[in-house]
Write an enzyme that holds these catalytic residues in place. Structure first.
Site, PDB file in Angstrom:
ATOM      1  N   ASP A  34      47.169  35.073  78.177  1.00  0.00           N
ATOM      2  CA  ASP A  34      45.925  35.765  77.819  1.00  0.00           C
ATOM      3  C   ASP A  34      44.815  35.215  78.701  1.00  0.00           C
ATOM      4  OD1 ASP A  34      45.006  37.597  75.226  1.00  0.00           O
ATOM      5  OD2 ASP A  34      43.368  36.475  76.141  1.00  0.00           O
TER       6      ASP A  34
ATOM      7  N   ASN B 238      50.396  59.800  67.097  1.00  0.00           N
ATOM      8  CA  ASN B 238      49.178  59.332  66.420  1.00  0.00           C
ATOM      9  C   ASN B 238      48.263  60.494  66.063  1.00  0.00           C
ATOM     10  OD1 ASN B 238      49.895  56.718  66.217  1.00  0.00           O
ATOM     11  ND2 ASN B 238      48.440  55.895  67.695  1.00  0.00           N
TER      12      ASN B 238
ATOM     13  N   CYS C 177      43.446  52.591  66.705  1.00  0.00           N
ATOM     14  CA  CYS C 177      44.253  53.596  67.413  1.00  0.00           C
ATOM     15  C   CYS C 177      43.872  55.049  67.151  1.00  0.00           C
ATOM     16  CB  CYS C 177      45.724  53.382  67.089  1.00  0.00           C
ATOM     17  SG  CYS C 177      46.344  51.880  67.835  1.00  0.00           S
TER      18      CYS C 177
HETATM   19  C1  UDX Z   1      46.687  47.325  71.727  1.00  0.00           C
HETATM   20  C2  UDX Z   1      46.887  48.152  72.987  1.00  0.00           C
HETATM   21  O1  UDX Z   1      46.609  47.441  74.107  1.00  0.00           O
HETATM   22  C3  UDX Z   1      46.203  49.447  72.897  1.00  0.00           C
HETATM   23  O2  UDX Z   1      46.435  50.223  74.022  1.00  0.00           O
HETATM   24  C4  UDX Z   1      46.802  50.107  71.730  1.00  0.00           C
HETATM   25  O3  UDX Z   1      46.443  51.432  71.668  1.00  0.00           O
HETATM   26  C5  UDX Z   1      46.361  49.366  70.505  1.00  0.00           C
HETATM   27  O4  UDX Z   1      46.781  48.110  70.550  1.00  0.00           O
HETATM   28  P1  UDX Z   1      45.430  45.292  70.774  1.00  0.00           P
HETATM   29  O5  UDX Z   1      46.651  44.462  70.838  1.00  0.00           O
HETATM   30  O6  UDX Z   1      44.935  45.738  69.452  1.00  0.00           O
HETATM   31  O7  UDX Z   1      45.575  46.599  71.706  1.00  0.00           O
HETATM   32  O8  UDX Z   1      44.290  44.642  71.651  1.00  0.00           O
HETATM   33  P2  UDX Z   1      43.427  43.350  71.427  1.00  0.00           P
HETATM   34  O9  UDX Z   1      43.695  42.793  70.070  1.00  0.00           O
HETATM   35  O10 UDX Z   1      42.082  43.717  71.884  1.00  0.00           O
HETATM   36  O11 UDX Z   1      44.085  42.302  72.452  1.00  0.00           O
HETATM   37  C6  UDX Z   1      44.152  42.422  73.822  1.00  0.00           C
HETATM   38  C7  UDX Z   1      44.288  41.022  74.436  1.00  0.00           C
HETATM   39  O12 UDX Z   1      44.476  41.155  75.835  1.00  0.00           O
HETATM   40  C8  UDX Z   1      43.062  40.133  74.249  1.00  0.00           C
HETATM   41  O13 UDX Z   1      43.446  38.894  73.710  1.00  0.00           O
HETATM   42  C9  UDX Z   1      42.481  39.973  75.666  1.00  0.00           C
HETATM   43  O14 UDX Z   1      41.882  38.709  75.865  1.00  0.00           O
HETATM   44  C10 UDX Z   1      43.720  40.153  76.514  1.00  0.00           C
HETATM   45  N1  UDX Z   1      43.495  40.633  77.876  1.00  0.00           N
HETATM   46  C11 UDX Z   1      42.678  41.677  78.109  1.00  0.00           C
HETATM   47  C12 UDX Z   1      44.185  40.046  78.942  1.00  0.00           C
HETATM   48  O15 UDX Z   1      44.931  39.077  78.751  1.00  0.00           O
HETATM   49  N2  UDX Z   1      44.040  40.571  80.191  1.00  0.00           N
HETATM   50  C13 UDX Z   1      43.215  41.623  80.463  1.00  0.00           C
HETATM   51  O16 UDX Z   1      43.121  42.068  81.608  1.00  0.00           O
HETATM   52  C14 UDX Z   1      42.504  42.193  79.379  1.00  0.00           C
HETATM   53  C1  UDX Z   2      48.517  53.201  63.845  1.00  0.00           C
HETATM   54  C2  UDX Z   2      49.872  53.897  63.922  1.00  0.00           C
HETATM   55  O1  UDX Z   2      50.296  54.269  62.595  1.00  0.00           O
HETATM   56  C3  UDX Z   2      50.913  53.000  64.582  1.00  0.00           C
HETATM   57  O2  UDX Z   2      52.147  53.706  64.744  1.00  0.00           O
HETATM   58  C4  UDX Z   2      50.422  52.496  65.953  1.00  0.00           C
HETATM   59  O3  UDX Z   2      50.404  53.547  66.901  1.00  0.00           O
HETATM   60  C5  UDX Z   2      49.030  51.872  65.822  1.00  0.00           C
HETATM   61  O4  UDX Z   2      48.134  52.782  65.141  1.00  0.00           O
HETATM   62  P1  UDX Z   2      47.320  51.379  62.319  1.00  0.00           P
HETATM   63  O5  UDX Z   2      46.083  52.017  62.839  1.00  0.00           O
HETATM   64  O6  UDX Z   2      47.498  49.908  62.466  1.00  0.00           O
HETATM   65  O7  UDX Z   2      48.617  52.074  62.982  1.00  0.00           O
HETATM   66  O8  UDX Z   2      47.468  51.701  60.753  1.00  0.00           O
HETATM   67  P2  UDX Z   2      47.862  53.004  59.917  1.00  0.00           P
HETATM   68  O9  UDX Z   2      48.688  52.538  58.781  1.00  0.00           O
HETATM   69  O10 UDX Z   2      48.404  54.064  60.772  1.00  0.00           O
HETATM   70  O11 UDX Z   2      46.451  53.467  59.305  1.00  0.00           O
HETATM   71  C6  UDX Z   2      45.459  54.125  60.080  1.00  0.00           C
HETATM   72  C7  UDX Z   2      44.362  54.641  59.169  1.00  0.00           C
HETATM   73  O12 UDX Z   2      44.857  55.677  58.313  1.00  0.00           O
HETATM   74  C8  UDX Z   2      43.771  53.588  58.233  1.00  0.00           C
HETATM   75  O13 UDX Z   2      42.370  53.744  58.140  1.00  0.00           O
HETATM   76  C9  UDX Z   2      44.443  53.888  56.902  1.00  0.00           C
HETATM   77  O14 UDX Z   2      43.695  53.466  55.781  1.00  0.00           O
HETATM   78  C10 UDX Z   2      44.544  55.390  56.962  1.00  0.00           C
HETATM   79  N1  UDX Z   2      45.620  55.933  56.092  1.00  0.00           N
HETATM   80  C11 UDX Z   2      46.924  55.685  56.371  1.00  0.00           C
HETATM   81  C12 UDX Z   2      45.270  56.728  55.003  1.00  0.00           C
HETATM   82  O15 UDX Z   2      44.076  56.981  54.754  1.00  0.00           O
HETATM   83  N2  UDX Z   2      46.261  57.249  54.226  1.00  0.00           N
HETATM   84  C13 UDX Z   2      47.587  57.028  54.490  1.00  0.00           C
HETATM   85  O16 UDX Z   2      48.444  57.581  53.755  1.00  0.00           O
HETATM   86  C14 UDX Z   2      47.928  56.208  55.589  1.00  0.00           C
END
Ligand code: UDX
Ligand code: UDX
Length: 423
Positions: free
Chosen positions: A30, A203, A255
């Protein structure tokens, strides 16, 4: 297999820790050195149930290592996963800059005949752009999207509904299948373009399903229906399915909001519209607004100067993540209408000028005219309704997640409402 993971966020850490649990040798990089230092000590920078213990097991077994140095991370790696963020830019399109620059940084150090796999959600066509960025004929770029729900990420990784592998190289596909050989799930091997689209289409479809449930909830509130029963009755039709039909205050998270907008933006680039996805986003805004309208009606038509307690800031239960949380959207609307908001969440550390933070569910309700439940944390179900009644100034409750036992709460609060239920 030797694996490298770039980016120690929700997705990168879940991927790395679960792959080490399956017996692979995993090295994680990271950009933020402090994050790496605390991970080396076995401390997880995010809240995800069960993950910290598996992190410690991975470190103890020697299968999981953390680095701030990129060449060291990539040494020996047969597969390198890109797990860096793809936030949305000002037009709603996915901002690929982190992914492209991380790929370019890795290029020089990737092992010959290795794979660079994108877990990050990237628009269709990104694999080709990444191939240009890497500029190595001996490295295959593979799309391998994540389908991890925060709060149940470990389960979703180890027992997924399917695995999607996007590549035109048979050799790369075989390596990826070998990597996941212990994971029992249908494996879809397809072109990188189809794989990238599967992620966005999934999604967006889930967001549409939820917006539909929320629209039906609004109709139930007017007509005397009960949305949970309507969704149960609907979901038993195997063509519809029972999951992801729970009505709420709108959907959020890291997402759905960005992926729906990115899909609209990609389509526009190809001269196409996505009216159904547009409508899902519009319905989601309406859901936030409906929560605020309902509590305003409960309080006699105005929120000016009203004290509102909020339970829940995270975008869903069992995560500390509040990115694009519906709770924050609702709080912001309450504030705009003049309410004074005090909010409590067991894990989410969000702070802004729209609300004051409370340290417990009971502290939040002291002197409140109304209580709104915005995240479905289990601990809210254990709070004593009568105790809350004694602490509050008013008697209005709006349960936007249908988690409180309405039979019990109605005894203490004659102004009790739940989403998708008639007053
Ligand atoms: C992920 C995916 O990357 C995103 O595309 C997907 O749709 C949702 O989940 P997430 O794991 O939630 O993102 O991202 P985040 O929690 O912001 O962590 C990203 C990490 O990458 C951070 O710790 C950041 O410091 C690191 N990073 C970022 C690198 O190491 N290199 C970079 O160039 C940019
Ligand atoms: C989502 C996708 O589901 C997962 O496959 C991956 O692509 C990352 O993004 P996440 O956003 O972590 O996961 O959670 P998810 O359980 O999908 O919930 C998304 C939102 O929908 C939340 O705000 C949740 O409260 C809402 N939700 C979900 C509802 O309101 N009702 C439901 O029945 C399920």
């Amino acid at each position: 297999m030797e694996i490298a993971v770039i980016g120690a966020g929700y997705v990168g850490l879940t991927t790395a820790i679960c792959l080490a649990h399956l017996g692979h040798e995993v090295r994680v990089f990271d950009l933020i050195p402090e994050k790496i230092d605390s991970l080396k000590e076995g401390s997880l920078p995010i809240f995800e149930p069960g993950l910290e213990q598996m992190l410690q097991e991975g470190i103890q077994s020697g299968k999981l290592q953390f680095f701030s140095n990129l060449p060291e991370t990539l040494k020996g790696g047969k597969v390198t996963f890109l797990c860096v963020p793809t936030p949305q830019d000002e037009d709603g399109a996915a901002d690929l800059s982190h992914v492209l620059s991380a790929a370019a940084d890795c290029s020089k150090w990737l092992e010959p005949n290795s794979i660079l796999a994108t877990k990050s959600t990237v628009p269709v066509g990104s694999a080709l752009r990444l191939e240009d960025s890497v500029a190595r004929h001996d490295v295959h770029v593979v799309s391998n999207p994540e389908f991890l729900r925060e709060g149940s990420a470990i389960n979703d990784f180890l027992y997924p509904d399917r695995l999607v592998i996007g590549t035109r190289s048979r050799e790369a596909a075989e390596t990826m299948l070998q990597l996941y050989s212990q994971v029992q799930a249908p494996k879809v091997v397809t072109s990188p373009e189809s794989s990238e689209l599967i992620k966005y289409a999934s999604n967006a479809f889930l967001a549409i399903k939820l917006s539909f449930a929320n629209d039906i909830a609004a109709l139930c509130e007017r007509t005397g229906g009960d949305v949970s029963q309507v969704m149960h009755g609907m979901g038993l039709d195997s063509r519809i399915g029972p999951n992801f039909l729970k009505a709420g205050p709108g959907w959020g998270g890291s997402c759905f909001p960005k992926d729906t907008r990115a899909l609209i933006s990609i389509s526009a680039r190809f001269g196409l519209s996505m009216p159904i996805v547009d409508a899902a986003l519009e319905s989601n805004e309406k859901a936030h607004k409906r929560m605020v309208d309902t509590v305003m009606e409960q309080l006699g038509g105005s929120l000016e100067g009203k004290k509102i307690a909020v339970w829940g800031i995270a975008f869903k239960a069992n995560t500390d993540d509040f990115r694009d949380s519906p709770a924050l959207a609702v709080i912001s609307r309450l504030k705009r209408r003049g309410a004074i908001v005090t909010a409590y969440d067991p894990k989410a550390k969000a702070k802004n000028d729209n609300f004051k933070r409370a340290e417990s569910a009971l502290e939040a309700v002291e002197g409140a005219d109304a209580l709104i439940v915005l995240t479905e944390w289990n601990e809210f179900q254990d709070v004593n309704a009568e105790q809350v009644r004694r602490l509050m100034a008013g008697n209005a409750i709006l349960d936007c997640r249908s988690i409180l036992n309405s039979a019990i709460w109605r005894k203490s609060f004659n102004n009790f409402r739940a989403v998708g239920m008639h007053a």
